[in-house]
Design an enzyme around this catalytic site. Structure first.
Site, PDB file in Angstrom:
ATOM      1  N   SER A 159       1.030   5.876   2.894  1.00  0.00           N
ATOM      2  CA  SER A 159       2.505   5.669   3.140  1.00  0.00           C
ATOM      3  C   SER A 159       3.049   6.966   3.478  1.00  0.00           C
ATOM      4  O   SER A 159       2.421   8.054   2.845  1.00  0.00           O
ATOM      5  CB  SER A 159       3.100   5.114   1.980  1.00  0.00           C
TER       6      SER A 159
ATOM      7  N   TYR B 200       5.113   3.357  -7.196  1.00  0.00           N
ATOM      8  CA  TYR B 200       4.278   3.217  -5.474  1.00  0.00           C
ATOM      9  C   TYR B 200       3.997   4.786  -5.031  1.00  0.00           C
ATOM     10  O   TYR B 200       3.039   4.686  -4.642  1.00  0.00           O
ATOM     11  CB  TYR B 200       5.397   2.627  -5.070  1.00  0.00           C
TER      12      TYR B 200
HETATM   13  P1  NAD Z   1       3.144  -7.351   2.820  1.00  0.00           P
HETATM   14  O1  NAD Z   1       3.899  -7.723   1.280  1.00  0.00           O
HETATM   15  O2  NAD Z   1       3.577  -7.958   4.151  1.00  0.00           O
HETATM   16  O3  NAD Z   1       1.587  -7.249   2.581  1.00  0.00           O
HETATM   17  C1  NAD Z   1       0.958  -6.715   1.526  1.00  0.00           C
HETATM   18  C2  NAD Z   1      -0.397  -7.528   1.334  1.00  0.00           C
HETATM   19  O4  NAD Z   1      -1.042  -7.136   0.300  1.00  0.00           O
HETATM   20  C3  NAD Z   1      -0.012  -9.096   1.350  1.00  0.00           C
HETATM   21  O5  NAD Z   1      -0.895  -9.910   2.032  1.00  0.00           O
HETATM   22  C4  NAD Z   1      -0.479  -9.279  -0.309  1.00  0.00           C
HETATM   23  O6  NAD Z   1      -0.593 -10.649  -0.553  1.00  0.00           O
HETATM   24  C5  NAD Z   1      -1.299  -8.535  -0.468  1.00  0.00           C
HETATM   25  N1  NAD Z   1      -1.768  -8.166  -1.950  1.00  0.00           N
HETATM   26  C6  NAD Z   1      -0.913  -7.775  -2.861  1.00  0.00           C
HETATM   27  N2  NAD Z   1      -1.745  -7.792  -3.958  1.00  0.00           N
HETATM   28  C7  NAD Z   1      -2.961  -7.989  -3.790  1.00  0.00           C
HETATM   29  C8  NAD Z   1      -4.047  -8.071  -4.493  1.00  0.00           C
HETATM   30  N3  NAD Z   1      -3.976  -7.798  -5.898  1.00  0.00           N
HETATM   31  N4  NAD Z   1      -5.419  -8.379  -3.919  1.00  0.00           N
HETATM   32  C9  NAD Z   1      -5.454  -8.456  -2.488  1.00  0.00           C
HETATM   33  N5  NAD Z   1      -4.142  -8.517  -1.902  1.00  0.00           N
HETATM   34  C10 NAD Z   1      -2.952  -8.195  -2.338  1.00  0.00           C
HETATM   35  O7  NAD Z   1       3.821  -5.856   2.963  1.00  0.00           O
HETATM   36  P2  NAD Z   1       3.081  -4.724   3.957  1.00  0.00           P
HETATM   37  O8  NAD Z   1       4.234  -4.007   4.634  1.00  0.00           O
HETATM   38  O9  NAD Z   1       2.399  -5.519   5.161  1.00  0.00           O
HETATM   39  O10 NAD Z   1       1.826  -3.692   3.348  1.00  0.00           O
HETATM   40  C11 NAD Z   1       0.868  -3.476   3.563  1.00  0.00           C
HETATM   41  C12 NAD Z   1       0.295  -2.118   3.252  1.00  0.00           C
HETATM   42  O11 NAD Z   1       1.212  -1.101   3.915  1.00  0.00           O
HETATM   43  C13 NAD Z   1       0.790  -1.644   1.795  1.00  0.00           C
HETATM   44  O12 NAD Z   1      -0.415  -1.154   1.044  1.00  0.00           O
HETATM   45  C14 NAD Z   1       1.982  -0.997   1.685  1.00  0.00           C
HETATM   46  O13 NAD Z   1       2.161  -0.155   0.701  1.00  0.00           O
HETATM   47  C15 NAD Z   1       1.705  -0.327   3.017  1.00  0.00           C
HETATM   48  N6  NAD Z   1       3.071   0.444   3.572  1.00  0.00           N
HETATM   49  C16 NAD Z   1       4.037  -0.485   4.143  1.00  0.00           C
HETATM   50  C17 NAD Z   1       5.152   0.173   4.464  1.00  0.00           C
HETATM   51  C18 NAD Z   1       6.074  -1.022   5.444  1.00  0.00           C
HETATM   52  O14 NAD Z   1       7.222  -0.469   5.575  1.00  0.00           O
HETATM   53  N7  NAD Z   1       6.183  -2.048   5.398  1.00  0.00           N
HETATM   54  C19 NAD Z   1       5.292   1.418   4.719  1.00  0.00           C
HETATM   55  C20 NAD Z   1       4.372   2.236   4.101  1.00  0.00           C
HETATM   56  C21 NAD Z   1       3.122   1.658   3.703  1.00  0.00           C
END
Ligand code: NAD
Length: 269
Positions: free
Chosen positions: A154, A167
């Site tokens: 991130s 986080y």
């Molecule tokens: P999201 O909530 O749509 O997806 C997160 C996924 O992780 C979901 O499928 C959830 O079920 C899964 N998950 C959670 N706990 C889990 C576990 N114990 N075992 C297996 N799967 C698990 O959110 P996203 O935005 O798609 O996030 C994906 C990644 O991207 C994360 O690591 C998040 O920190 C990172 N991220 C997202 C953003 C953003 O702006 N959306 C920014 C920076 C980083």
């Protein structure tokens, strides 16, 4: 589908691939020819929908359940993957969550859940992938690298984030996990990199974009003046997994519309 896709014949596992960024990454890798494991922990119907989309596009995928923070479940998932696809070439450590709280009110449970899933989960999956990369060795007709690991980090691996200390700590930890693994494993031809997304429109951050006021406030942090789409990350992941990026290891590629350019300084200071 492209007749000579850049990930042809390779096998990939994407954690947390039934939603948001992971879903887009799984679809993108499959469109580039990889056999894909769509990992999920809950909502199997969403994982099946991703598998169905990949198959409708002419690709190959299966859904496998595992909590990435549970060692036994992670090991079992990798064994299931090998039964289906034989091996692993690409791991995308994407699963993650938030448990936000003012610092003084943050419970130990909130702290531990975020560290366990976001950081320990990446360790457990990366370790299984590396064991298989080392056992199998290189397969030059598939890839110049013996294996590729992409960690979903991130912008908060470098931008501190009040109210989200657990986080931001997990993402800072991922940065050193990634760099230290990359340093140790480069001589074995295993590449390890991170993607540092900025604000991407997914369920994890709905409150940041679901009202015009929230979106306008968010856009003040993004010089490129648009929120990111999951496909922005999917495209980057497919490139980082391919031989087109073969000389890149130990790096975080930020995909953030300029969020890490500290836009607050553009007219001040
Ligand atoms: P999201 O909530 O749509 O997806 C997160 C996924 O992780 C979901 O499928 C959830 O079920 C899964 N998950 C959670 N706990 C889990 C576990 N114990 N075992 C297996 N799967 C698990 O959110 P996203 O935005 O798609 O996030 C994906 C990644 O991207 C994360 O690591 C998040 O920190 C990172 N991220 C997202 C953003 C953003 O702006 N959306 C920014 C920076 C980083």
């Amino acid at each position: 589908m492209n007749p000579n896709p850049k990930l042809k014949g390779q096998s990939a596992l994407v954690t947390g691939a039934n939603s948001g960024i992971g879903k887009a990454v799984a679809i993108s890798l499959a469109n580039d020819g990889a056999n894909v494991v769509v990992n999920y922990v809950a909502h199997p119907e969403d994982a099946q929908a991703v598998v169905d989309t990949i198959k409708a596009n002419g690709g190959n995928a299966i859904a496998l359940q595992a909590d990435v923070s549970n060692e036994t479940q992670v090991k079992a998932m990798f064994q299931e993957m090998y039964k289906a696809f034989g091996t692993i070439d690409i791991l995308v450590n994407n699963a993650g969550l938030q448990q936000d709280s003012p610092f003084e009110k943050m419970t130990l449970a909130q702290w531990q859940l975020v560290i366990n899933v976001n950081l320990t989960g990446q360790f457990l999956c990366a370790r299984e992938a590396v064991i298989e990369f080392l056992r199998r060795g290189p397969v030059p007709e598939r890839s110049r690298a013996t294996g590729k690991i992409i960690c979903m980090s991130s912008v908060h691996e470098v931008i501190p984030w009040g109210g989200h200390v657990n986080y931001a700590t997990s993402k800072g930890g991922i940065m050193m996990l990634m760099k230290s693994m990359a340093q140790e494993l480069a001589p074995k031809k295993i590449r390890v990199n991170s993607i540092g997304p900025g604000a991407i429109q997914t369920p994890i951050n709905t409150s940041a974009w679901s009202t015009p006021e929230a979106l306008n406030s968010l856009l003040t942090l993004i010089p490129y003046n648009r929120i990111g789409e999951p496909e922005d990350i999917g495209n980057l992941a497919a490139w980082l997994a391919s031989d087109e990026s073969d000389y890149i290891t130990g790096t975080t590629v930020f995909c953030d519309g300029g969020m890490t350019l500290y836009p607050g300084f553009s007219t001040n200071g």
